[in-house]
Design an enzyme around this catalytic site. Structure first.
Site, PDB file in Angstrom:
ATOM      1  N   PRO A   1       0.807  -1.220   0.000  1.00  0.00           N
ATOM      2  CA  PRO A   1       0.000   0.000   0.000  1.00  0.00           C
ATOM      3  C   PRO A   1       0.839   1.269   0.000  1.00  0.00           C
ATOM      4  O   PRO A   1       1.695   1.464   0.855  1.00  0.00           O
ATOM      5  CB  PRO A   1      -0.828  -0.118   1.279  1.00  0.00           C
ATOM      6  CG  PRO A   1      -0.146  -1.124   2.114  1.00  0.00           C
ATOM      7  CD  PRO A   1       0.673  -1.978   1.238  1.00  0.00           C
ATOM      8  N   GLU A   2       0.630   2.088  -0.990  1.00  0.00           N
ATOM      9  CA  GLU A   2       1.210   3.435  -1.001  1.00  0.00           C
ATOM     10  C   GLU A   2       0.032   4.398  -0.898  1.00  0.00           C
ATOM     11  O   GLU A   2      -1.072   3.992  -0.549  1.00  0.00           O
ATOM     12  CB  GLU A   2       2.066   3.635  -2.261  1.00  0.00           C
ATOM     13  CG  GLU A   2       3.260   2.670  -2.271  1.00  0.00           C
ATOM     14  CD  GLU A   2       4.245   2.898  -3.412  1.00  0.00           C
ATOM     15  OE1 GLU A   2       4.319   4.024  -3.931  1.00  0.00           O
ATOM     16  OE2 GLU A   2       4.941   1.938  -3.781  1.00  0.00           O
TER      17      GLU A   2
END
Length: 286
Positions: free
Chosen positions: A2-3
């Site tokens: 996850p960014e």
DNA sequence: ACGGCTACCTGCCCGC
DNA sequence: TGCGGGCAGGTAGCCG
């Protein structure tokens, strides 16, 4: 992984499914998931019990739920593999369930923090006067934040004696960019990852920033379509990763601009993907 | 002070 | 088939 775009999708899901709900009880199933909470698991559970959750906020890859009526927030980071799921109370526990939050209502769902690699976690912190959990005061605004200061960012790049990709990953300069989007933005901007930041003229840094925003917005557009269901998506597998990446993970595959085989270089205990033709190192300054 | 490196953690995938 | 090692990587903290 996850960014920023994946975290924003999670934030929207939480806004839809848990904002305004009051916590009945909290179960911490793995101490490492609350290691950033100063008082430990029991204290985390005790202090969150009975509180009502406000509208979730996000900066970079951090998200937090302010507790109504207090200058306190539940801060969350997904790390590498974290998920925040809203599940029916009677659905079986996930294998890597770390924290469970039960609510004092009859909606029949609960919030679950699931994290295989336990790099992520939840914790409670006082807010600074501007509503930010105190422990993330050093995290810079992210490129999708309307108050992100582009001029200051450019000046910071010029002042740093470091290289472009390091600067993109430095969450105190710009937040929300991880390894994947750094490589994607650099490829789009035709910039080498080891180019010294101080050599970047203002138009080039503005262009790079534009590409960072573009690639994040593209991912958001794809990932953001799946949250309007009970399942608060969230492991970052938005589908964007499989289809739309131009650089990350494409070693030996042809560059989508020039056809040259893409390269992978070990870099800071990870990998950098780039096109050796489109993204040449800057000429050495004399 | 600042840049840069590494520990933390688990599952998957590859080669032997 | 089973095992070992490499790889994935965000962040805090430490080192020089």
């Amino acid at each position: 992984m996850p960014e920023l775009p994946e975290v924003e999708v999670v934030r929207r899901g939480l806004e839809r499914w848990v904002a305004g709900r009051t916590v009945e009880s909290v179960e911490v199933l793995h101490p490492r998931a609350v290691r950033r909470h100063p008082g430990g698991g029991a204290d985390f559970a005790a202090r969150l019990g009975g509180r009502t959750l406000g509208v979730p906020q996000r900066r970079g890859k951090y998200l937090w739920l302010p507790l109504e009526g207090r200058d306190l927030s539940v801060l969350g980071h997904l790390g590498m593999s974290g998920q925040l799921l809203v599940q029916p109370q009677d659905s079986p526990d996930e294998k890597h369930l770390r924290v469970r939050v039960r609510f004092d209502d009859d909606l029949g769902t609960e919030l679950r923090f699931v994290d295989q690699r336990t790099f992520g976690g939840l914790s409670l912190h006082e807010n600074t006067p501007d509503g930010l959990p105190d422990v993330i005061a050093h995290i810079a605004r992210d490129p999708l934040d309307p108050l992100f200061d582009e001029g200051a960012y450019h000046l910071a790049l010029r002042a740093r004696r470091t290289t472009l990709k390091r600067a993109l990953l430095d969450q105190s300069l710009i937040s929300g960019v991880g390894n994947i989007y750094a490589d994607e933005a650099l490829w789009r901007a035709r910039l080498h990852y080891e180019r010294p930041t101080a050599t970047l003229a203002r138009p080039r840094s503005a262009e790079l920033l534009g590409h960072v925003r573009d690639v994040m917005n593209a991912a958001l557009a794809v990932g953001g379509t799946s949250f309007d269901s009970l399942y608060v998506n969230v492991n970052g597998e938005s589908g964007y990763f499989d289809r739309s990446l131009d650089a990350y993970g494409r070693e030996d595959e042809p560059c989508r601009r020039c056809g040259t085989p893409m390269r992978r270089r070990p870099w800071m205990n990870r990998s950098s993907y780039f096109c050796p033709r489109c993204q040449r190192p800057a000429r050495v300054a004399s």
